[in-house]
Scaffold this active site. Structure first.
Site, PDB file in Angstrom:
ATOM      1  N   GLU A  73       0.821  -1.204   0.000  1.00  0.00           N
ATOM      2  CA  GLU A  73       0.000   0.000   0.000  1.00  0.00           C
ATOM      3  C   GLU A  73       0.861   1.264   0.000  1.00  0.00           C
ATOM      4  O   GLU A  73       0.588   2.205  -0.744  1.00  0.00           O
ATOM      5  CB  GLU A  73      -0.926   0.016   1.219  1.00  0.00           C
ATOM      6  CG  GLU A  73      -1.966  -1.072   1.232  1.00  0.00           C
ATOM      7  CD  GLU A  73      -1.468  -2.376   1.836  1.00  0.00           C
ATOM      8  OE1 GLU A  73      -2.288  -3.256   2.110  1.00  0.00           O
ATOM      9  OE2 GLU A  73      -0.229  -2.520   2.029  1.00  0.00           O
ATOM     10  N   PRO A 282      12.767 -14.907  -0.240  1.00  0.00           N
ATOM     11  CA  PRO A 282      11.563 -15.075   0.588  1.00  0.00           C
ATOM     12  C   PRO A 282      10.865 -13.749   0.838  1.00  0.00           C
ATOM     13  O   PRO A 282      11.517 -12.708   0.999  1.00  0.00           O
ATOM     14  CB  PRO A 282      12.106 -15.677   1.889  1.00  0.00           C
ATOM     15  CG  PRO A 282      13.542 -15.265   1.939  1.00  0.00           C
ATOM     16  CD  PRO A 282      14.006 -15.202   0.507  1.00  0.00           C
ATOM     17  N   ARG A 283       9.552 -13.786   0.856  1.00  0.00           N
ATOM     18  CA  ARG A 283       8.768 -12.587   1.119  1.00  0.00           C
ATOM     19  C   ARG A 283       9.162 -11.972   2.452  1.00  0.00           C
ATOM     20  O   ARG A 283       9.214 -10.746   2.598  1.00  0.00           O
ATOM     21  CB  ARG A 283       7.272 -12.948   1.116  1.00  0.00           C
ATOM     22  CG  ARG A 283       6.337 -11.811   1.479  1.00  0.00           C
ATOM     23  CD  ARG A 283       6.282 -10.772   0.406  1.00  0.00           C
ATOM     24  NE  ARG A 283       5.255  -9.769   0.662  1.00  0.00           N
ATOM     25  CZ  ARG A 283       5.115  -8.656  -0.042  1.00  0.00           C
ATOM     26  NH1 ARG A 283       5.928  -8.398  -1.049  1.00  0.00           N
ATOM     27  NH2 ARG A 283       4.165  -7.801   0.240  1.00  0.00           N
ATOM     28  N   ASN A 347       2.684  -9.318  -6.768  1.00  0.00           N
ATOM     29  CA  ASN A 347       2.458  -8.458  -7.929  1.00  0.00           C
ATOM     30  C   ASN A 347       3.348  -8.857  -9.106  1.00  0.00           C
ATOM     31  O   ASN A 347       4.562  -8.667  -9.061  1.00  0.00           O
ATOM     32  CB  ASN A 347       2.734  -7.011  -7.528  1.00  0.00           C
ATOM     33  CG  ASN A 347       2.384  -6.031  -8.621  1.00  0.00           C
ATOM     34  OD1 ASN A 347       1.954  -6.407  -9.707  1.00  0.00           O
ATOM     35  ND2 ASN A 347       2.570  -4.755  -8.341  1.00  0.00           N
ATOM     36  N   GLU A 350       5.816  -6.103 -11.180  1.00  0.00           N
ATOM     37  CA  GLU A 350       7.176  -5.722 -10.799  1.00  0.00           C
ATOM     38  C   GLU A 350       8.186  -6.369 -11.730  1.00  0.00           C
ATOM     39  O   GLU A 350       9.173  -5.743 -12.130  1.00  0.00           O
ATOM     40  CB  GLU A 350       7.430  -6.111  -9.345  1.00  0.00           C
ATOM     41  CG  GLU A 350       6.604  -5.321  -8.350  1.00  0.00           C
ATOM     42  CD  GLU A 350       6.797  -5.780  -6.909  1.00  0.00           C
ATOM     43  OE1 GLU A 350       6.459  -5.008  -5.996  1.00  0.00           O
ATOM     44  OE2 GLU A 350       7.270  -6.917  -6.697  1.00  0.00           O
TER      45      GLU A 350
END
Length: 443
Positions: A73, A282-283, A347, A350
């Site tokens: 966000e 990794p996220r 997303n 990107e």
């Protein structure tokens, strides 16, 4: 009157009054909760007072407050801030977030030309006294909430002070809409408090209108209009030199349960491409050491330890923050994470903006519209499991024409949303005072 003295938005609604009372009663316990989060790295210990609404430093002139809960966000707000800053040279910005990571990346990626016009604070907890302190200190001329941050005390407190509210890039899942639908009066109070509501899709707009946001309209997703992820030139050159001519498969922003599948795909693909390098990002970077243990049967290097991939490295764990722009630039194909497990996907645009061919798992509910469009245009390939991932990666890594056609199609899709920030900025400007009357705040 202040929101505390005249809580008109709560009057007549027992659920909202109960929430207001419960959060007030819980306030004495929240410092303990914040301290625990700080020990786990989820709060900034030096800035806990901001969570109580303290630390206001309102600049002179008109002030727009933008709130985005987390990384996605807050990053999607950047092109919107740039568009507003270009249109209103006197406008200043307050950006609030709820996570340490979002604050760090905002500081890193904020254009230098805007640094003097943007201030960051951690959002106050949704406690009436904290909210009142925050609003009294900052006195924003308008407020923009991004995506789906619905905090009753914060929203109704701002509305009670006359702050015009906007909800942009709004999204509402079927489950959330059903939950709000069970309390229609509460939903009407909260969603009806926004003067401007811009949703990501028509489905989101329909759900929001049913809950009280009567003017909701669908313009698209701000995340689709984000600028390309950055990368330092010296860091990029060092990584490229370490990799050399090796084919690179990147798994970007992965979630638990995906890495073992990616490692299996590496094993299958390495039989056909012996010099393959697989990069796993990794996220949540703090999972890096655990991944190293889980994948100990592979020759592995950890970026957080300062290592670069050597000639013998099979899997390179890029467990660092904010470096996806670097990794997409060196990859020949990228699996967008969160899509091999039922998370909903991250997303894919990107990767599209940086010319990296895109592979998607079966779970892309978070980006259904854009994923479906990419698949239909040949801009991405769908993979069901580790075997399909290995096959698709081989197709892209060894097929120059296929990779080029995918990246060209993806770039066209990514470019389509380029005008959205300016369009959205113009709508938000209508909530702000005219330049001749700006600066006092609505309080």
């Amino acid at each position: 009157m202040s929101a505390v003295a005249a809580p008109g938005g709560w009057r007549g609604s027992l659920p909202l009054l109960a929430w207001r009372a419960a959060t007030s009663l819980a306030a004495p316990l929240l410092p303990l909760w914040l301290a625990r989060r700080a020990r786990r790295g989820k709060e900034d210990p030096a800035r806990l007072r901001e969570r109580r609404g303290e630390g206001a430093d309102r600049p002179a002139g008109p002030l727009l407050w933008l709130h985005g809960a987390s990384v996605g966000e807050s990053q999607s707000a950047l092109p919107l801030i740039e568009a507003l800053a270009a249109s209103r040279p006197a406008l200043r910005f307050l950006v609030t977030t709820g996570t340490v990571t979002a604050a760090r990346l905002l500081a890193e990626r904020l254009p230098p030309a805007l640094a003097g016009r943007v201030q960051h604070r951690y959002a106050p907890l949704d406690v009436p006294a904290h909210v009142a302190r925050f609003l009294e200190g900052w006195r924003p001329d308008a407020a923009v909430f991004i995506e789906s941050e619905i905090w009753p005390n914060l929203i109704l407190g701002a509305a009670a002070r006359g702050v015009p509210l906007a909800l942009v890039n709004a999204r509402l899942s079927a489950g959330s809409a059903q939950g709000w639908g069970r309390a229609p009066a509460v939903a009407r109070r909260l969603f009806g408090a926004f003067r401007l509501v811009i949703a990501q899709t028509e489905t989101d707009a329909e759900r929001l209108r049913a809950l009280g946001a009567e003017s909701a309209r669908a313009w698209g997703n701000l995340k689709f209009a984000a600028r390309p992820l950055p990368a330092r030139e010296d860091t990029l050159a060092a990584l490229r030199a370490a990799i050399g001519a090796r084919p690179v498969l990147l798994a970007a922003s992965t979630h638990p349960g995906e890495e073992t599948q990616i490692a299996e795909a590496h094993g299958l693909l390495a039989r056909r491409l012996p010099d393959l390098l697989t990069i796993i990002a990794p996220r949540h970077p703090e999972r890096g050491p655990a991944l190293a243990r889980d994948l100990a049967s592979y020759r592995l290097a950890l970026r957080s330890a300062g290592a670069l991939p050597g000639p013998e490295t099979e899997i390179y764990v890029a467990d660092t923050l904010g470096e996806l722009g670097l990794l997409y630039r060196v990859a020949g194909a990228a699996l967008v994470g969160g899509s091999l497990v039922p998370h909903g996907g991250q997303n894919p645009l990107e990767a599209a903006r940086l010319g990296c061919p895109i592979l998607l798992g079966p779970h892309t509910a978070n980006f259904t519209v854009i994923a479906d469009r990419m698949l239909a245009a040949g801009a991405a390939l769908r993979v069901a499991d580790s075997a399909a991932l290995a096959e698709a990666a081989h197709l892209v890594l060894t097929g120059t024409d296929r990779a080029r056609s995918m990246t060209t199609a993806a770039a066209r899709i990514a470019a389509d949303a380029g005008a959205l920030p300016e369009r959205m900025a113009a709508a938000i400007e209508s909530l702000l005072p005219t330049p001749s009357g700006a600066g006092a705040g609505p309080g």
